[in-house]
Design a protein around this motif. Structure first.
Motif, mmCIF file in Angstrom:
data_model
loop_
_atom_site.group_PDB
_atom_site.id
_atom_site.type_symbol
_atom_site.label_atom_id
_atom_site.label_comp_id
_atom_site.label_asym_id
_atom_site.label_seq_id
_atom_site.Cartn_x
_atom_site.Cartn_y
_atom_site.Cartn_z
ATOM 1 N N SER A 1 -31.079 -0.414 39.654
ATOM 2 C CA SER A 1 -30.790 0.913 40.194
ATOM 3 C C SER A 1 -29.483 1.403 39.607
ATOM 4 O O SER A 1 -28.547 0.625 39.418
ATOM 5 C CB SER A 1 -30.694 0.866 41.721
ATOM 6 O OG SER A 1 -30.170 2.076 42.226
ATOM 7 N N ALA A 2 -29.418 2.705 39.359
ATOM 8 C CA ALA A 2 -28.192 3.321 38.852
ATOM 9 C C ALA A 2 -27.333 3.889 39.967
ATOM 10 O O ALA A 2 -26.277 4.453 39.706
ATOM 11 C CB ALA A 2 -28.541 4.443 37.863
ATOM 12 N N THR A 3 -27.759 3.745 41.212
ATOM 13 C CA THR A 3 -27.079 4.440 42.300
ATOM 14 C C THR A 3 -26.096 3.558 43.072
ATOM 15 O O THR A 3 -25.381 4.065 43.928
ATOM 16 C CB THR A 3 -28.109 5.016 43.287
ATOM 17 O OG1 THR A 3 -28.887 3.941 43.839
ATOM 18 C CG2 THR A 3 -29.035 5.994 42.581
ATOM 19 N N CYS B 1 -25.442 10.756 32.286
ATOM 20 C CA CYS B 1 -24.962 10.917 33.653
ATOM 21 C C CYS B 1 -24.782 9.540 34.261
ATOM 22 O O CYS B 1 -25.036 8.517 33.616
ATOM 23 C CB CYS B 1 -25.978 11.710 34.473
ATOM 24 S SG CYS B 1 -27.614 10.896 34.545
ATOM 25 N N ASP B 2 -24.350 9.508 35.510
ATOM 26 C CA ASP B 2 -24.381 8.262 36.262
ATOM 27 C C ASP B 2 -25.293 8.440 37.471
ATOM 28 O O ASP B 2 -26.014 9.445 37.573
ATOM 29 C CB ASP B 2 -22.973 7.805 36.653
ATOM 30 C CG ASP B 2 -22.261 8.785 37.590
ATOM 31 O OD1 ASP B 2 -22.901 9.742 38.075
ATOM 32 O OD2 ASP B 2 -21.059 8.593 37.838
ATOM 33 N N GLY B 3 -25.250 7.489 38.404
ATOM 34 C CA GLY B 3 -26.144 7.551 39.544
ATOM 35 C C GLY B 3 -25.632 8.375 40.697
ATOM 36 O O GLY B 3 -26.241 8.362 41.773
ATOM 37 N N VAL B 4 -24.528 9.118 40.490
ATOM 38 C CA VAL B 4 -23.984 9.986 41.534
ATOM 39 C C VAL B 4 -24.496 11.412 41.371
ATOM 40 O O VAL B 4 -25.022 12.017 42.301
ATOM 41 C CB VAL B 4 -22.443 9.952 41.533
ATOM 42 C CG1 VAL B 4 -21.873 10.920 42.561
ATOM 43 C CG2 VAL B 4 -21.953 8.532 41.803
ATOM 44 N N ASP B 5 -24.327 11.980 40.178
ATOM 45 C CA ASP B 5 -24.860 13.304 39.862
ATOM 46 C C ASP B 5 -24.773 13.492 38.359
ATOM 47 O O ASP B 5 -24.390 12.572 37.629
ATOM 48 C CB ASP B 5 -24.103 14.424 40.609
ATOM 49 C CG ASP B 5 -22.602 14.409 40.337
ATOM 50 O OD1 ASP B 5 -22.203 14.179 39.174
ATOM 51 O OD2 ASP B 5 -21.811 14.628 41.282
ATOM 52 N N ARG C 1 -13.719 7.155 31.134
ATOM 53 C CA ARG C 1 -13.407 6.264 32.249
ATOM 54 C C ARG C 1 -14.677 5.645 32.816
ATOM 55 O O ARG C 1 -15.790 6.139 32.591
ATOM 56 C CB ARG C 1 -12.684 7.032 33.366
ATOM 57 C CG ARG C 1 -13.565 8.068 34.066
ATOM 58 C CD ARG C 1 -12.893 8.588 35.330
ATOM 59 N NE ARG C 1 -13.709 9.583 36.005
ATOM 60 C CZ ARG C 1 -14.682 9.297 36.854
ATOM 61 N NH1 ARG C 1 -14.966 8.048 37.136
ATOM 62 N NH2 ARG C 1 -15.385 10.260 37.438
ATOM 63 N N GLN C 2 -14.507 4.574 33.582
ATOM 64 C CA GLN C 2 -15.655 3.896 34.163
ATOM 65 C C GLN C 2 -16.437 4.822 35.076
ATOM 66 O O GLN C 2 -15.884 5.716 35.726
ATOM 67 C CB GLN C 2 -15.210 2.652 34.927
ATOM 68 C CG GLN C 2 -14.354 2.892 36.148
ATOM 69 C CD GLN C 2 -13.787 1.587 36.697
ATOM 70 O OE1 GLN C 2 -13.443 0.672 35.951
ATOM 71 N NE2 GLN C 2 -13.715 1.476 38.017
ATOM 72 N N ALA C 3 -17.741 4.606 35.110
ATOM 73 C CA ALA C 3 -18.629 5.467 35.881
ATOM 74 C C ALA C 3 -18.536 5.153 37.365
ATOM 75 O O ALA C 3 -18.067 4.087 37.778
ATOM 76 C CB ALA C 3 -20.062 5.307 35.398
ATOM 77 N N ARG C 4 -19.059 6.076 38.169
ATOM 78 C CA ARG C 4 -18.994 5.967 39.620
ATOM 79 C C ARG C 4 -20.138 5.144 40.198
ATOM 80 O O ARG C 4 -20.211 4.943 41.409
ATOM 81 C CB ARG C 4 -18.995 7.370 40.226
ATOM 82 C CG ARG C 4 -17.828 8.234 39.754
ATOM 83 C CD ARG C 4 -18.099 9.706 39.991
ATOM 84 N NE ARG C 4 -19.219 10.188 39.196
ATOM 85 C CZ ARG C 4 -19.681 11.442 39.249
ATOM 86 N NH1 ARG C 4 -19.125 12.318 40.078
ATOM 87 N NH2 ARG C 4 -20.703 11.803 38.487
ATOM 88 N N SER C 5 -21.018 4.700 39.359
ATOM 89 C CA SER C 5 -22.127 3.864 39.817
ATOM 90 C C SER C 5 -22.372 2.781 38.778
ATOM 91 O O SER C 5 -21.640 2.658 37.797
ATOM 92 C CB SER C 5 -23.387 4.719 40.051
ATOM 93 O OG SER C 5 -23.831 5.277 38.841
ATOM 94 N N SER D 1 -32.151 12.028 41.583
ATOM 95 C CA SER D 1 -31.876 13.007 42.633
ATOM 96 C C SER D 1 -32.539 12.672 43.960
ATOM 97 O O SER D 1 -32.103 13.119 45.007
ATOM 98 C CB SER D 1 -32.321 14.405 42.185
ATOM 99 O OG SER D 1 -33.691 14.402 41.845
ATOM 100 N N GLY D 2 -33.605 11.897 43.949
ATOM 101 C CA GLY D 2 -34.320 11.589 45.185
ATOM 102 C C GLY D 2 -34.655 10.123 45.273
ATOM 103 O O GLY D 2 -34.272 9.305 44.437
ATOM 104 N N ALA D 3 -35.374 9.776 46.289
ATOM 105 C CA ALA D 3 -35.761 8.382 46.484
ATOM 106 C C ALA D 3 -36.864 7.960 45.528
ATOM 107 O O ALA D 3 -37.145 6.771 45.387
ATOM 108 C CB ALA D 3 -36.221 8.169 47.917
ATOM 109 N N ASN D 4 -37.489 8.941 44.888
ATOM 110 C CA ASN D 4 -38.567 8.660 43.940
ATOM 111 C C ASN D 4 -39.662 7.801 44.575
ATOM 112 O O ASN D 4 -40.069 6.778 44.044
ATOM 113 C CB ASN D 4 -38.021 7.965 42.686
ATOM 114 C CG ASN D 4 -37.204 8.898 41.822
ATOM 115 O OD1 ASN D 4 -37.280 10.107 41.972
ATOM 116 N ND2 ASN D 4 -36.413 8.341 40.925
ATOM 117 N N THR D 5 -40.127 8.215 45.726
ATOM 118 C CA THR D 5 -41.198 7.495 46.407
ATOM 119 C C THR D 5 -42.515 8.213 46.163
ATOM 120 O O THR D 5 -42.672 9.375 46.503
ATOM 121 C CB THR D 5 -40.932 7.419 47.918
ATOM 122 O OG1 THR D 5 -39.682 6.752 48.139
ATOM 123 C CG2 THR D 5 -42.031 6.644 48.617
ATOM 124 N N SER D 6 -43.440 7.534 45.553
ATOM 125 C CA SER D 6 -44.737 8.140 45.267
ATOM 126 C C SER D 6 -45.684 7.907 46.429
ATOM 127 O O SER D 6 -45.447 7.062 47.292
ATOM 128 C CB SER D 6 -45.333 7.540 43.991
ATOM 129 O OG SER D 6 -45.769 6.227 44.236
#
Length: 657
Positions: A172-174, A279-283, A310-314, A573-578
């Protein structure tokens, strides 16, 4: 921070005007290495055999599909501390893990204390800041003793299916800090004197999911280490300790010498490039460029990462150990593609890395899990920087991202299931080089796994593999064509939470070199069921994409197809639940071409049209080759229009920039 490899070599190279190893006479060789050339060569090959034999033991006994099918492991043999822990051989698993394992062993041993190690011990650790890689990559090392003396280490760095954390499987990237990332193990004994250490086993299995898979796999790892120990002891019994250690030094010296000679052929110079993730897992308000400045003088190269973001937030960050590995692999591709991968590779490479960047993250907020994405950025940035200096030896970009997919849920009886790295875009194209067209069915320049079998995937997860095929006209055109993007459709039979890893769509990843064209970027879509709840199997024509929901990529909002002029779809952006009966579609990025596509022999383009790597329209647009016929209904009846091709190529050359 700077990394300079230890200089174990005492045999100088031709780049400095001194003798090469091959110039040593038999007496000088024996005096330096403690054995003759024949013995050193035999033992060098035995080191390779040893690590591959250990790997095979694990692969044939593994329960985890990530180990069994994906080869997500690395095995090494290392010398003792007084020799500087030389690593003469690494297995043909994931090179990302082989490189970091070279440094993981001395880090673990020095922190734990070499004097505390005894025969029958197994030392483990998985902290990314100590051993590289991510929490799921658990490093197991076994000291080998002969007559009470520590003579070597045999090591397996093996991915575990789960190591706790907020997401099953970990991909996970988040995740935004080390506490969300999963269980962290500092160096400690898993086995002491041949007996399992209950406290260590318990802390692992109190924190992980799917213990029924991890437990037998860890037992198999320990068995593989015992095999490696036995092979080391047999080798020393047959050839002697002096020859064994001398051969280790010879193998690493030879690798260092080959790299130095290769680098010496490149003219001195300074080169820079910048490349990064979307991007990172924040936005998606930040992208994360990696900046490299390469300075080459004589037979040494310095790679400076000053100016890197700089280092990413996720958890998309990497550590200095991944930097070292990726730099070594990138330079080896260019200067010594046929030599052994071992610790000697890094001897003539100096690396400068500021702390707290996206490739040198610090805990607790600089979480590291998707290190492999940054590793690929590093390698690509080096290839871009060196393109002009290398000329025809330049290597085109591959699809760059790993495109990993993880799905998880529960069976009707409540038992959990995980599909990790099986149903996304894990398999994709390489970029072309001067030797020929690139492969399409690969992983990445830094991985060496294989595509898992469809039967194994469908047996273990509630999924049906519908489609796995190249996408025409997505490869970078060139005198040698890049690999095509790969399309994979999977039908999920039950509700499933999906985690996707898509970080490389905003800019071209499959860059062309030496006049070659760029590859075409892809994306990810979900196709929900129809009105009656039944699955809708989408086609591959442009109209079919309109029925899907884009999950990642740069997408044309009108057609839902990939387009460089489209809108960026943030993948986290979402939980990505199918929902049940949904179809998930992955299209990887295409890889870059090498050389002028208008110089490619028309007969080779005709063959590409027949094999559906290139369409008839693409042959004309990309290569200036006119083909008539029907590649679907009559592929062997295609006709190359020679006169029309010559006229079209003349027109295209006239307007070429």
């Amino acid at each position: 921070m700077s990394i300079t490899a230890p200089t174990q070599a005492t045999v100088p190279t031709a780049a400095t005007g001194r003798r090469l190893i091959r110039d040593l006479d038999e007496a000088a060789f024996a005096a330096h290495y403690g054995c003759d050339r024949y013995t050193a060569t035999v033992l060098g090959n035995r080191f390779d055999y040893l690590v591959e034999h250990m790997s095979a033991r694990l692969l044939t006994g593994a329960f985890s599909p990530v180990l069994r099918d994906f080869y997500d492991l690395a095995c090494t043999i290392a010398g003792p501390p007084e020799l500087g822990y030389p690593v003469p051989a690494a297995s043909n698993g994931i090179v990302l893990m082989a490189g970091t394992t070279i440094d993981a062993v001395p880090t673990m041993v020095q922190e734990f204390g070499v004097g505390r190690l005894n025969p029958g011990d197994v030392l483990i650790a998985n902290d990314p800041y100590r051993t590289g890689n991510h929490n799921n990559d658990l490093v197991f090392t076994r000291p080998v003793f002969v007559d009470g003396t520590l003579v070597a280490f045999v090591t397996l760095n093996a991915h575990q299916l789960d190591m706790g954390g907020t997401v099953p499987g970990g991909f996970s990237a988040t995740k935004q800090n080390v506490f969300e990332n999963g269980l962290v193990l500092s160096p400690r004994l898993l086995v002491q004197g041949g007996v399992n250490v209950p406290e260590t086993w318990n802390v692992i299995f109190d924190n992980v999911r799917m213990a029924e898979v991890l437990y037998p796999d860890m037992l198999t790892v320990c068995s593989s280490l015992e095999l490696g120990e036995r092979l080391v002891q047999e080798s020393i019994e047959r050839y002697g300790l002096q020859a064994f250690h001398g051969s280790m030094r010879y193998a690493t010296d030879a690798a260092a010498e080959r790299m130095a000679l290769g680098m010496a052929e490149l003219p001195d110079g300074d080169w820079e490039a910048e490349h990064g993730v979307d991007c990172d897992g924040v936005d998606d308000t930040e992208s994360y460029p990696v900046h490299v400045a390469i300075r080459k003088r004589g037979d040494r190269i310095e790679v400076d990462f000053s100016g890197t973001h700089r280092q990413a937030r996720s958890s998309i960050n990497a550590t200095v150990w991944e930097v070292k590995t990726a730099i070594g692999v990138a330079l080896k591709y260019n200067f010594d593609p046929r030599g052994r991968f071992n610790s000697g590779l890094f001897r003539n490479i100096d690396i400068v890395i500021p702390e707290g960047t996206v490739v040198s993250a610090l805990p607790p907020d600089g979480a590291v899990f998707l290190y492999f994405e940054q590793s690929q950025v590093i390698l690509a940035t080096v290839l871009i920087a060196l393109e002009k200096a290398l000329g025809e030896r330049a290597i085109a970009g591959d699809r760059a991202g790993t495109n990993l997919h993880t799905a998880f849920g529960a069976h009707p009886d409540g038992t959990p299931w995980v599909s990790a790295m099986q149903c996304g875009g894990e398999i994709g194209p390489f970029g072309a080089n001067r030797h020929g067209d690139a492969d399409t069915q690969c992983m990445s320049y830094l991985a060496n796994g294989v595509a898992p079998s469809v039967e194994a995937i469908e047996k273990e997860s509630p999924v049906v593999m519908l489609r796995h095929e190249p996408v025409p006209d997505t490869a970078g055109p060139g005198f040698h064509r890049g690999g095509n993007a790969m399309l994979r459709d999977t039908l999920w039979l039950t509700d499933a939470a999906h985690s996707i890893i898509e970080l490389r769509h905003k800019s071209v990843t499959g860059f062309g070199v030496h006049g070659g064209g760029h590859g075409v970027n892809g994306g990810v879509w979900i196709f929900p069921p129809g009105e009656g709840g039944d699955a809708v199997v989408p086609g591959t024509d442009s109209e079919a994409f309109g029925r899907g929901v884009p999950w990642a990529g740069v997408i044309d909002p009108a057609s839902n197809t990939p387009s460089p002029d489209g809108e960026y779809i943030y993948p986290f952006s979402g939980a990505n639940t199918s929902v049940r009966q949904s179809v998930l579609r992955y299209i990887t990025n295409g890889a870059g071409g090498w050389g002028d596509p208008l110089e490619r022999e028309p007969e080779r383009v005709l063959r590409d049209v027949r094999d559906e790597y290139v369409t008839i329209e693409g042959a004309a647009r990309l290569y200036g080759v006119v083909v008539s016929g029907d590649p679907h209904e009559d592929p062997e009846g295609l006709v190359l229009e020679t006169a029309a091709t010559a006229a079209l190529r003349e027109r295209l050359r006239a307007v070429k920039p």
